[in-house]
Write an enzyme that holds these catalytic residues in place. Sequence first.
Site, PDB file in Angstrom:
ATOM      1  N   TYR A 109      49.931  32.418  47.407  1.00 33.22           N
ATOM      2  CA  TYR A 109      48.940  31.615  46.796  1.00 33.22           C
ATOM      3  C   TYR A 109      49.359  30.670  47.158  1.00 33.22           C
ATOM      4  O   TYR A 109      50.781  29.832  46.518  1.00 33.22           O
ATOM      5  CB  TYR A 109      48.698  32.578  45.548  1.00 33.22           C
ATOM      6  N   LYS A 207      41.947  37.988  37.476  1.00 34.41           N
ATOM      7  CA  LYS A 207      41.943  39.032  38.679  1.00 34.41           C
ATOM      8  C   LYS A 207      41.261  40.062  38.208  1.00 34.41           C
ATOM      9  O   LYS A 207      41.154  40.129  37.099  1.00 34.41           O
ATOM     10  CB  LYS A 207      42.726  38.698  39.523  1.00 34.41           C
TER      11      LYS A 207
HETATM   12  C1  LIG Z   1      48.207  36.524  43.739  1.00 35.35           C
HETATM   13  C2  LIG Z   1      47.813  35.243  42.533  1.00 35.35           C
HETATM   14  N1  LIG Z   1      49.232  34.842  41.958  1.00 35.35           N
HETATM   15  C3  LIG Z   1      48.425  33.299  40.722  1.00 35.35           C
HETATM   16  C4  LIG Z   1      47.593  33.076  40.821  1.00 35.35           C
HETATM   17  C5  LIG Z   1      47.382  32.043  39.815  1.00 35.35           C
HETATM   18  O1  LIG Z   1      46.213  32.468  39.230  1.00 35.35           O
HETATM   19  P1  LIG Z   1      45.010  31.553  37.848  1.00 35.35           P
HETATM   20  O2  LIG Z   1      44.292  31.011  38.641  1.00 35.35           O
HETATM   21  O3  LIG Z   1      45.009  32.462  36.702  1.00 35.35           O
HETATM   22  O4  LIG Z   1      46.243  30.511  37.380  1.00 35.35           O
HETATM   23  C6  LIG Z   1      46.318  33.452  41.825  1.00 35.35           C
HETATM   24  C7  LIG Z   1      45.069  32.651  41.199  1.00 35.35           C
HETATM   25  O5  LIG Z   1      43.993  32.867  42.637  1.00 35.35           O
HETATM   26  C8  LIG Z   1      46.593  34.459  43.034  1.00 35.35           C
HETATM   27  O6  LIG Z   1      45.815  34.554  43.701  1.00 35.35           O
END
Ligand SMILES: Cc1ncc(COP(=O)(O)O)c(C=O)c1O
Length: 388
Positions: A109, A207
């Site tokens: 990410y 998610k």
């Molecule tokens: C695999 C993954 N980890 C962490 C995150 C970060 O999470 P957040 O958007 O809730 O801060 C995301 C966000 O898209 C993600 O897809």
Amino acid sequence: MSEQHDWSSSGFSTRAIHAGSDPDPRTGAVIPAINVSTTYKQDGVGGLRSGYEYSRSANPTRDALQECLAALEGGGSAHAFASGLAAEDTLLRTVLVPGDHVVVPDDAYGGTYRLIARVLGRWGVDHTPVDISDAGAVAAAVRPGRTKLVWAETPTNPLLTVGDISALAEVAHDAGALLAVDNTFATPYLQQPLALGADVVVHSTTKYAGGHSDVVGGALVVRAGADELSERIGFHQNSMGAVAGPFDAWLVLRGLKTLAVRMDRHCDSAEAVVAFLADHPAVAQVLHPSLPDHPGHEVAARQMRRGGGMVSFRVGSRDKALAACERTRVFTLAESLGGVESLVEHPAAMTHASVAGSALEVPDDLVRLSVGLEDVDDLIGDLDRALA
Ligand SMILES: Cc1ncc(COP(=O)(O)O)c(C=O)c1O
């Protein structure tokens, strides 16, 4: 306060529905209250009822979610945060100090990489991007004495690369480092990193855990027995303050109760979409761990129950990818993933724009799908039209 029952030997969905949600002993309410009080009456100075003092430090609704998350991941404890990145930041600043080094995936990410490279980098934390599907490359990237953390995401966002969690745990532990696994894509229903040797599981509960695109949240789940690490994370969570609010915690807890049924349907439909795309003349490559020709298929078959609801595919050019993203009607053009509605996006221009020009840059002909819970014929019909 709830009647405590040990759900640890129950099945996944029983734990998802009941862990942290024991009926309220006073009212009998079967659903935990959204406890909005910021402060708690003390019975004499320092005389805390059930340990609650101030809601940043501990809150009953957040505790209910944390209990459920720990039960689902098979962990000793869990900590719930305001976002996935807040959870990541808290973990990184708990285990790393200036001068330390972290190994990061070269596909992950984009926000995770941005946090490590561009925020923590300014505070003296070094990193090396590496292909986490190659445990030998991870071992070669470790800097003896300086590497304190190996960060893995599997399957990765957006290329769905698979890392062998047991092998990565061995590499990390041989180096005296911890292994953190971002389990956002797989969820605890499809993959249990702690049982495979990881020390901490990271989630964007925004998610699949929340599952309805209506809450931003994050979590860290710490392996059983690592009490000192969990206490240090708890200290940083309270000191840094990026906690999940009570309503957000409640929404994630409600989402978790249906995680297994949702994930099975996400997987069923993703597999049908993969079969359709694999046969489509406009599609150059389909990326999904369920495909026998996926480089991580064998490892995924060992460590994942199924391949998950995320599908990426390449169409040969940026223009074709943008056109496909803009023509769908059932798949909504939007960032994020893991909700009931199907989403389509162009990672190079959207979720991963922040890593352009870095080792994590993604191909610009890539389209990423979050396959939702609509009728699968409608999803395939929509893609057929968009790719025509
Ligand atoms: C695999 C993954 N980890 C962490 C995150 C970060 O999470 P957040 O958007 O809730 O801060 C995301 C966000 O898209 C993600 O897809």
